[in-house]
Design a protein around this motif. Sequence first.
Motif, PDB file in Angstrom:
ATOM      1  N   ASP A 148       0.838  -1.217   0.000  1.00 27.71           N
ATOM      2  CA  ASP A 148       0.000   0.000   0.000  1.00 27.71           C
ATOM      3  C   ASP A 148       0.864   1.254   0.000  1.00 27.71           C
ATOM      4  O   ASP A 148       0.554   2.231  -0.692  1.00 27.71           O
ATOM      5  CB  ASP A 148      -0.939   0.019   1.205  1.00 27.71           C
ATOM      6  CG  ASP A 148      -2.052  -1.007   1.088  1.00 27.71           C
ATOM      7  OD1 ASP A 148      -2.265  -1.542  -0.027  1.00 27.71           O
ATOM      8  OD2 ASP A 148      -2.700  -1.288   2.121  1.00 27.71           O
ATOM      9  N   ASN A 149       1.937   1.245   0.773  1.00 27.18           N
ATOM     10  CA  ASN A 149       2.840   2.396   0.808  1.00 27.18           C
ATOM     11  C   ASN A 149       3.498   2.623  -0.555  1.00 27.18           C
ATOM     12  O   ASN A 149       3.588   3.762  -1.022  1.00 27.18           O
ATOM     13  CB  ASN A 149       3.924   2.215   1.872  1.00 27.18           C
ATOM     14  CG  ASN A 149       3.384   2.340   3.271  1.00 27.18           C
ATOM     15  OD1 ASN A 149       2.325   2.907   3.489  1.00 27.18           O
ATOM     16  ND2 ASN A 149       4.112   1.795   4.231  1.00 27.18           N
ATOM     17  N   LEU A 150       3.925   1.540  -1.183  1.00 25.43           N
ATOM     18  CA  LEU A 150       4.552   1.670  -2.503  1.00 25.43           C
ATOM     19  C   LEU A 150       3.527   2.139  -3.541  1.00 25.43           C
ATOM     20  O   LEU A 150       3.841   2.962  -4.403  1.00 25.43           O
ATOM     21  CB  LEU A 150       5.187   0.339  -2.930  1.00 25.43           C
ATOM     22  CG  LEU A 150       6.425  -0.083  -2.146  1.00 25.43           C
ATOM     23  CD1 LEU A 150       6.848  -1.491  -2.535  1.00 25.43           C
ATOM     24  CD2 LEU A 150       7.570   0.895  -2.376  1.00 25.43           C
ATOM     25  N   GLU A 151       2.315   1.626  -3.433  1.00 22.89           N
ATOM     26  CA  GLU A 151       1.263   2.039  -4.364  1.00 22.89           C
ATOM     27  C   GLU A 151       0.954   3.528  -4.200  1.00 22.89           C
ATOM     28  O   GLU A 151       0.756   4.249  -5.181  1.00 22.89           O
ATOM     29  CB  GLU A 151       0.002   1.199  -4.118  1.00 22.89           C
ATOM     30  CG  GLU A 151      -1.018   1.313  -5.221  1.00 22.89           C
ATOM     31  CD  GLU A 151      -2.123   0.293  -5.064  1.00 22.89           C
ATOM     32  OE1 GLU A 151      -3.287   0.732  -4.971  1.00 22.89           O
ATOM     33  OE2 GLU A 151      -1.823  -0.919  -5.034  1.00 22.89           O
ATOM     34  N   TYR A 152       0.953   3.990  -2.975  1.00 22.39           N
ATOM     35  CA  TYR A 152       0.732   5.405  -2.714  1.00 22.39           C
ATOM     36  C   TYR A 152       1.837   6.241  -3.355  1.00 22.39           C
ATOM     37  O   TYR A 152       1.566   7.279  -3.980  1.00 22.39           O
ATOM     38  CB  TYR A 152       0.679   5.655  -1.194  1.00 22.39           C
ATOM     39  CG  TYR A 152       0.649   7.117  -0.835  1.00 22.39           C
ATOM     40  CD1 TYR A 152      -0.514   7.866  -0.992  1.00 22.39           C
ATOM     41  CD2 TYR A 152       1.787   7.760  -0.357  1.00 22.39           C
ATOM     42  CE1 TYR A 152      -0.550   9.221  -0.681  1.00 22.39           C
ATOM     43  CE2 TYR A 152       1.767   9.104  -0.043  1.00 22.39           C
ATOM     44  CZ  TYR A 152       0.606   9.833  -0.211  1.00 22.39           C
ATOM     45  OH  TYR A 152       0.575  11.161   0.107  1.00 22.39           O
ATOM     46  N   VAL A 154       3.679   5.407  -5.940  1.00 20.30           N
ATOM     47  CA  VAL A 154       3.495   5.357  -7.401  1.00 20.30           C
ATOM     48  C   VAL A 154       2.422   6.353  -7.817  1.00 20.30           C
ATOM     49  O   VAL A 154       2.604   7.113  -8.780  1.00 20.30           O
ATOM     50  CB  VAL A 154       3.143   3.919  -7.862  1.00 20.30           C
ATOM     51  CG1 VAL A 154       2.647   3.913  -9.301  1.00 20.30           C
ATOM     52  CG2 VAL A 154       4.348   3.000  -7.713  1.00 20.30           C
ATOM     53  N   ASP A 155       1.310   6.360  -7.107  1.00 19.43           N
ATOM     54  CA  ASP A 155       0.225   7.299  -7.426  1.00 19.43           C
ATOM     55  C   ASP A 155       0.690   8.746  -7.264  1.00 19.43           C
ATOM     56  O   ASP A 155       0.382   9.600  -8.108  1.00 19.43           O
ATOM     57  CB  ASP A 155      -0.994   7.044  -6.535  1.00 19.43           C
ATOM     58  CG  ASP A 155      -1.689   5.735  -6.860  1.00 19.43           C
ATOM     59  OD1 ASP A 155      -1.418   5.154  -7.942  1.00 19.43           O
ATOM     60  OD2 ASP A 155      -2.496   5.275  -6.032  1.00 19.43           O
ATOM     61  N   ASN A 177      12.401   7.590 -10.940  1.00 17.88           N
ATOM     62  CA  ASN A 177      12.012   7.295  -9.559  1.00 17.88           C
ATOM     63  C   ASN A 177      10.748   6.436  -9.519  1.00 17.88           C
ATOM     64  O   ASN A 177      10.649   5.495  -8.731  1.00 17.88           O
ATOM     65  CB  ASN A 177      11.789   8.580  -8.752  1.00 17.88           C
ATOM     66  CG  ASN A 177      13.083   9.254  -8.372  1.00 17.88           C
ATOM     67  OD1 ASN A 177      14.153   8.645  -8.429  1.00 17.88           O
ATOM     68  ND2 ASN A 177      13.003  10.518  -7.990  1.00 17.88           N
ATOM     69  N   ARG A 178       9.799   6.786 -10.381  1.00 21.78           N
ATOM     70  CA  ARG A 178       8.548   6.024 -10.432  1.00 21.78           C
ATOM     71  C   ARG A 178       8.815   4.586 -10.864  1.00 21.78           C
ATOM     72  O   ARG A 178       8.261   3.645 -10.298  1.00 21.78           O
ATOM     73  CB  ARG A 178       7.574   6.699 -11.396  1.00 21.78           C
ATOM     74  CG  ARG A 178       6.251   5.989 -11.482  1.00 21.78           C
ATOM     75  CD  ARG A 178       5.249   6.798 -12.288  1.00 21.78           C
ATOM     76  NE  ARG A 178       3.994   6.078 -12.321  1.00 21.78           N
ATOM     77  CZ  ARG A 178       3.388   5.729 -13.428  1.00 21.78           C
ATOM     78  NH1 ARG A 178       3.875   6.062 -14.599  1.00 21.78           N
ATOM     79  NH2 ARG A 178       2.245   5.081 -13.380  1.00 21.78           N
ATOM     80  N   ILE A 179       9.664   4.416 -11.863  1.00 20.95           N
ATOM     81  CA  ILE A 179      10.025   3.068 -12.329  1.00 20.95           C
ATOM     82  C   ILE A 179      10.714   2.294 -11.204  1.00 20.95           C
ATOM     83  O   ILE A 179      10.434   1.118 -10.977  1.00 20.95           O
ATOM     84  CB  ILE A 179      10.896   3.148 -13.601  1.00 20.95           C
ATOM     85  CG1 ILE A 179      10.054   3.664 -14.768  1.00 20.95           C
ATOM     86  CG2 ILE A 179      11.516   1.794 -13.924  1.00 20.95           C
ATOM     87  CD1 ILE A 179      10.856   4.017 -16.014  1.00 20.95           C
TER      88      ILE A 179
END
Length: 195
Positions: A148-152, A154-155, A177-179
């Motif tokens: 969830d933290n990583l998904e946040y 990415v968003d 960074n996003r990649i």
Amino acid sequence: LAAIDQAKSELLKINSDVAAVDDYINELKMKVINSDLSAFQNTRQQFQHTLDFESAKQEAISKTGTAYRASIDKQISAMNGQQATNQNEMKYLEGLIKNGNLSAIAMTEMKEKVIALKTEMLRLGSAIQNTNFEKIQSKMAAYDENYDNLEYLVDLSSEYLNTLKEGSPEYKKKKKNRIAIMEKQQRATRNNINT
């Protein structure tokens, strides 16, 4: 005739003395047995202290952290130690019963202890499985939290990229960074699948 009565009296006294010695021997045997059984109980109690300490410690730490899972590992180790002690005691008791050198009362006591020990071993086996499951749940919760933290991130990175001019140095930096975050998310997923 008096000599026969005297001999009978002495024979009864000797039989009484033999019975008293047999009782004393049985009493000594039971003291040794109880001492051995006490050693098993003391060993189990040492493991119980570890279980109690780790349970108290777990109240103060995050259920998704590695410290929590390390504490669970200590509990599982202590329960396995208790189980090994139970198995050793079971062998000891079965040996006493098989030997048959106990009084009828002592034999009954040992058989009752075997039944109680079997029940305890089943309960402990179930507790070990439940604790292992608790560890798995903790690991899954930690994975979910990390994902969830990583998904946040990415968003957030995607939203930030939308505000930048495509092709600019800042855009390229944030895109990398996003990649990197997405690759980290992918590694976390693979690690969770493999464990």
